[in-house]
Design a protein around this motif. Structure first.
Motif, PDB file in Angstrom:
ATOM      1  N   GLU A   1       0.943   1.917  -4.344  1.00 58.49           N
ATOM      2  CA  GLU A   1       1.661   3.505  -4.822  1.00 58.49           C
ATOM      3  C   GLU A   1       1.619   4.155  -3.410  1.00 58.49           C
ATOM      4  O   GLU A   1       2.529   5.046  -3.034  1.00 58.49           O
ATOM      5  N   GLY A   2       0.478   4.165  -2.553  1.00 56.28           N
ATOM      6  CA  GLY A   2       0.607   4.580  -1.395  1.00 56.28           C
ATOM      7  C   GLY A   2       1.607   4.302  -0.179  1.00 56.28           C
ATOM      8  O   GLY A   2       2.117   4.953   0.473  1.00 56.28           O
ATOM      9  N   LEU A   3       1.922   2.851  -0.181  1.00 57.05           N
ATOM     10  CA  LEU A   3       2.974   2.484   0.696  1.00 57.05           C
ATOM     11  C   LEU A   3       4.223   3.081   0.132  1.00 57.05           C
ATOM     12  O   LEU A   3       5.211   3.414   1.046  1.00 57.05           O
ATOM     13  N   LYS A   4       4.387   2.884  -1.174  1.00 56.37           N
ATOM     14  CA  LYS A   4       5.874   3.419  -1.503  1.00 56.37           C
ATOM     15  C   LYS A   4       5.991   4.967  -1.236  1.00 56.37           C
ATOM     16  O   LYS A   4       7.000   5.231  -0.974  1.00 56.37           O
ATOM     17  N   SER A   5       4.902   5.603  -1.332  1.00 54.83           N
ATOM     18  CA  SER A   5       5.183   7.137  -1.049  1.00 54.83           C
ATOM     19  C   SER A   5       4.965   7.487   0.364  1.00 54.83           C
ATOM     20  O   SER A   5       5.425   8.641   0.832  1.00 54.83           O
ATOM     21  N   GLY A   6       4.639   6.627   1.310  1.00 54.07           N
ATOM     22  CA  GLY A   6       4.529   6.849   2.644  1.00 54.07           C
ATOM     23  C   GLY A   6       3.183   7.393   3.194  1.00 54.07           C
ATOM     24  O   GLY A   6       3.155   7.756   4.319  1.00 54.07           O
ATOM     25  N   LYS A   7       2.190   7.483   2.136  1.00 51.46           N
ATOM     26  CA  LYS A   7       0.916   7.822   2.567  1.00 51.46           C
ATOM     27  C   LYS A   7       0.154   6.791   3.434  1.00 51.46           C
ATOM     28  O   LYS A   7      -0.206   7.263   4.479  1.00 51.46           O
ATOM     29  N   ILE A   8       0.571   5.546   3.248  1.00 54.51           N
ATOM     30  CA  ILE A   8      -0.064   4.463   4.030  1.00 54.51           C
ATOM     31  C   ILE A   8       1.104   4.176   5.064  1.00 54.51           C
ATOM     32  O   ILE A   8       2.228   3.681   4.300  1.00 54.51           O
ATOM     33  N   GLY A   9       1.011   4.252   6.257  1.00 55.43           N
ATOM     34  CA  GLY A   9       2.369   4.021   7.124  1.00 55.43           C
ATOM     35  C   GLY A   9       2.385   2.408   7.350  1.00 55.43           C
ATOM     36  O   GLY A   9       3.421   1.824   7.727  1.00 55.43           O
ATOM     37  N   SER A  10       1.134   1.920   7.332  1.00 55.89           N
ATOM     38  CA  SER A  10       1.000   0.235   7.768  1.00 55.89           C
ATOM     39  C   SER A  10      -0.306  -0.089   7.005  1.00 55.89           C
ATOM     40  O   SER A  10      -1.348   0.633   6.937  1.00 55.89           O
ATOM     41  N   LEU A  11      -0.140  -1.429   6.506  1.00 54.96           N
ATOM     42  CA  LEU A  11      -1.279  -2.149   5.893  1.00 54.96           C
ATOM     43  C   LEU A  11      -1.448  -3.403   6.492  1.00 54.96           C
ATOM     44  O   LEU A  11      -0.592  -4.276   6.621  1.00 54.96           O
ATOM     45  N   GLY A  12      -2.852  -3.526   7.006  1.00 57.26           N
ATOM     46  CA  GLY A  12      -3.318  -5.144   7.367  1.00 57.26           C
ATOM     47  C   GLY A  12      -4.227  -5.469   6.613  1.00 57.26           C
ATOM     48  O   GLY A  12      -5.341  -4.827   6.614  1.00 57.26           O
ATOM     49  N   LEU A  13      -4.275  -6.806   6.096  1.00 56.69           N
ATOM     50  CA  LEU A  13      -5.227  -7.360   5.096  1.00 56.69           C
ATOM     51  C   LEU A  13      -5.633  -8.766   5.741  1.00 56.69           C
ATOM     52  O   LEU A  13      -4.617  -9.433   5.733  1.00 56.69           O
ATOM     53  N   ASP A  14      -6.608  -9.027   5.736  1.00 53.96           N
ATOM     54  CA  ASP A  14      -7.200 -10.514   5.779  1.00 53.96           C
ATOM     55  C   ASP A  14      -7.812 -10.805   4.596  1.00 53.96           C
ATOM     56  O   ASP A  14      -8.372 -11.954   4.344  1.00 53.96           O
ATOM     57  N   VAL A  15      -8.050  -9.980   3.813  1.00 57.43           N
ATOM     58  CA  VAL A  15      -8.722 -10.218   2.344  1.00 57.43           C
ATOM     59  C   VAL A  15      -7.906  -9.694   1.181  1.00 57.43           C
ATOM     60  O   VAL A  15      -7.117  -8.849   1.591  1.00 57.43           O
ATOM     61  N   TYR A  16      -8.130 -10.201   0.076  1.00 53.84           N
ATOM     62  CA  TYR A  16      -7.236  -9.718  -1.032  1.00 53.84           C
ATOM     63  C   TYR A  16      -8.145 -10.035  -2.188  1.00 53.84           C
ATOM     64  O   TYR A  16      -8.818 -10.725  -2.501  1.00 53.84           O
ATOM     65  N   GLU A  17      -8.086  -8.755  -3.137  1.00 51.59           N
ATOM     66  CA  GLU A  17      -8.818  -8.839  -4.442  1.00 51.59           C
ATOM     67  C   GLU A  17      -9.065 -10.203  -5.233  1.00 51.59           C
ATOM     68  O   GLU A  17     -10.101 -10.606  -5.653  1.00 51.59           O
ATOM     69  N   GLU A  18      -7.733 -10.693  -5.300  1.00 55.48           N
ATOM     70  CA  GLU A  18      -7.739 -11.886  -6.176  1.00 55.48           C
ATOM     71  C   GLU A  18      -7.399 -13.188  -5.174  1.00 55.48           C
ATOM     72  O   GLU A  18      -6.763 -14.221  -5.750  1.00 55.48           O
ATOM     73  N   GLU A  19      -8.229 -13.238  -4.260  1.00 57.69           N
ATOM     74  CA  GLU A  19      -7.634 -14.161  -3.138  1.00 57.69           C
ATOM     75  C   GLU A  19      -7.913 -15.874  -3.562  1.00 57.69           C
ATOM     76  O   GLU A  19      -7.699 -16.435  -3.079  1.00 57.69           O
ATOM     77  N   GLY A  20      -9.125 -15.637  -4.446  1.00 56.61           N
ATOM     78  CA  GLY A  20      -9.500 -16.944  -4.922  1.00 56.61           C
ATOM     79  C   GLY A  20      -8.546 -17.864  -5.419  1.00 56.61           C
ATOM     80  O   GLY A  20      -8.700 -19.231  -5.521  1.00 56.61           O
ATOM     81  N   ASP A  21      -7.570 -17.405  -6.198  1.00 51.99           N
ATOM     82  CA  ASP A  21      -6.287 -18.133  -6.659  1.00 51.99           C
ATOM     83  C   ASP A  21      -5.234 -18.378  -5.510  1.00 51.99           C
ATOM     84  O   ASP A  21      -4.488 -19.130  -5.957  1.00 51.99           O
ATOM     85  N   LEU A  22      -5.509 -18.013  -4.247  1.00 52.14           N
ATOM     86  CA  LEU A  22      -4.265 -18.207  -3.219  1.00 52.14           C
ATOM     87  C   LEU A  22      -4.933 -18.497  -1.903  1.00 52.14           C
ATOM     88  O   LEU A  22      -4.397 -19.622  -1.480  1.00 52.14           O
ATOM     89  N   PHE A  23      -6.070 -18.159  -1.363  1.00 54.27           N
ATOM     90  CA  PHE A  23      -6.278 -18.420   0.085  1.00 54.27           C
ATOM     91  C   PHE A  23      -6.927 -19.702   0.116  1.00 54.27           C
ATOM     92  O   PHE A  23      -7.407 -20.406  -0.770  1.00 54.27           O
ATOM     93  N   PHE A  24      -6.948 -20.409   1.365  1.00 56.76           N
ATOM     94  CA  PHE A  24      -7.468 -21.499   1.952  1.00 56.76           C
ATOM     95  C   PHE A  24      -6.753 -22.833   1.250  1.00 56.76           C
ATOM     96  O   PHE A  24      -7.424 -23.935   1.048  1.00 56.76           O
TER      97      PHE A  24
END
Length: 336
Positions: A247-270
């Motif tokens: 929501e923050g990205l869509k509104s522009g409140k967050i100008g840019s986002l960098g993630l090396d982790v994710y809430e549900e990464e267990g089903d994706l990462f590695f």
């Protein structure tokens, strides 16, 4: 000592076998690609120890199942232990050990890489140039010098990032329940979360995942941030409420986002999922934003860090075998 190693990748095996060889191949390491869960716990049968990573599940049912098959030691190949039920482990008489610090500079430097890439739009420029587009429209960045960076969590990793960003001329503000007096003496200004949110052009998260930090960055926090803030998370995924961040990205409140982790990464990462359709709609939505840069829990992944992780892992196993206590146990005080 017989050790069942879960969530194994080729590099895990290479470095762990090398570390074990330094001690004369003292331990019998059995490697499994599968992550540890209630469905795979039987793989640890005949093992006195299991070696686990960030996305292995060590909740109470798994801990009790490990106890039933004779496992006495859980050794983590990471610093965080939010995936372990420590109270269940204590009740089962299972020692839990971790890597207290392997290379804070590795994660701090990866954080800087995310900041620089997002700011100067390197990821977008790379794609453009490969397609023969050398236009600069949409690639405008800003000087990091004199910008205010808010660092939440000033342990070893946060402290390493302070040194890097100070060298670039950034103003550093920080929040930590246990302020580091040496950083404060060096010019770091410790603030409340609310004041940090209001002051920072860039916010970088380096705190452990605890009940207090779960979804620290939520809708309420976003409302307090400066418009267009850059948000970086290389700590644990659930420190950030992903839906609120979208929501923050869509509104522009967050100008840019960098993630090396994710809430549900267990089903994706590695793992390599390039031939499959992503089933996680929230993660897929994140990938649609041009001002979002995601790496797959890569921050720790340097030669020095992985070697240190393997060495300390074997040290923990050897110490437990020798004297019944790991070199770096997570003690009862952590449980409270």
């Amino acid at each position: 000592m017989d050790v069942a190693v879960f969530s194994t990748r080729s590099y895990d095996r290479t470095f762990l076998e090398a570390a074990n060889a330094k001690g004369g191949n003292r331990h019998d390491l059995r490697f499994f690609e599968a992550s540890l869960s209630l469905q795979t716990v039987s793989l640890a049968r005949r093992s006195a120890a299991v070696c686990c990573f960030v996305n292995d599940h060590l909740d109470r049912p798994v801990i009790e199942a490990l106890c039933q098959i004779g496992v006495r030691l859980v050794v983590l190949r990471c610093a965080g232990f939010n995936n372990v039920d420590l109270k269940a482990a204590e009740a089962a008489g299972i020692c839990v050990a971790r890597i207290p610090a392997y290379s804070p500079e590795a994660i701090a430097e990866h954080t800087l890489a995310l900041i620089l890439c997002l700011n100067r739009k390197i990821h977008r420029a790379y794609v453009r140039v490969r397609e023969g587009n050398f236009a600069l429209d949409g690639l405008l960045g800003f000087n990091l010098a004199t910008r205010t960076v808010g660092i939440i969590g000033t342990g070893k990793i946060g402290g390493a990032l302070v040194k890097i960003l100070s060298g670039l001329g950034c103003r550093i503000v920080a929040h930590d329940p246990y302020p580091d007096s040496s950083l404060a003496s060096a010019g770091v200004e410790y603030l409340s979360l609310e004041d940090l949110f209001a002051a920072a052009d860039i916010i970088s998260l380096h705190c452990p995942l605890t009940p207090e930090t779960h979804h620290m960055i939520d809708r309420a926090a976003l409302a307090s941030l400066r418009d267009g803030v850059m948000l970086i998370n290389t700590s644990r995924g659930a420190v950030v409420d992903t839906r609120a961040v979208i929501e923050g990205l869509k509104s522009g409140k967050i100008g840019s986002l960098g993630l090396d982790v994710y809430e549900e990464e267990g089903d994706l990462f590695f793992r390599d999922l390039s031939g499959q359709t992503l089933q996680d709609d929230i993660f897929a939505r994140l990938l649609t934003f041009h001002n979002v840069l995601i790496t797959g829990h890569q921050g720790f992944f340097t030669q020095e860090a992985v070697e240190a992780i393997a060495d300390v892992t074997i040290e923990n196993v050897t110490a437990f075998e020798t004297c019944g206590r790991a070199a770096y146990p997570i003690g009862p005080e952590r449980i409270a």
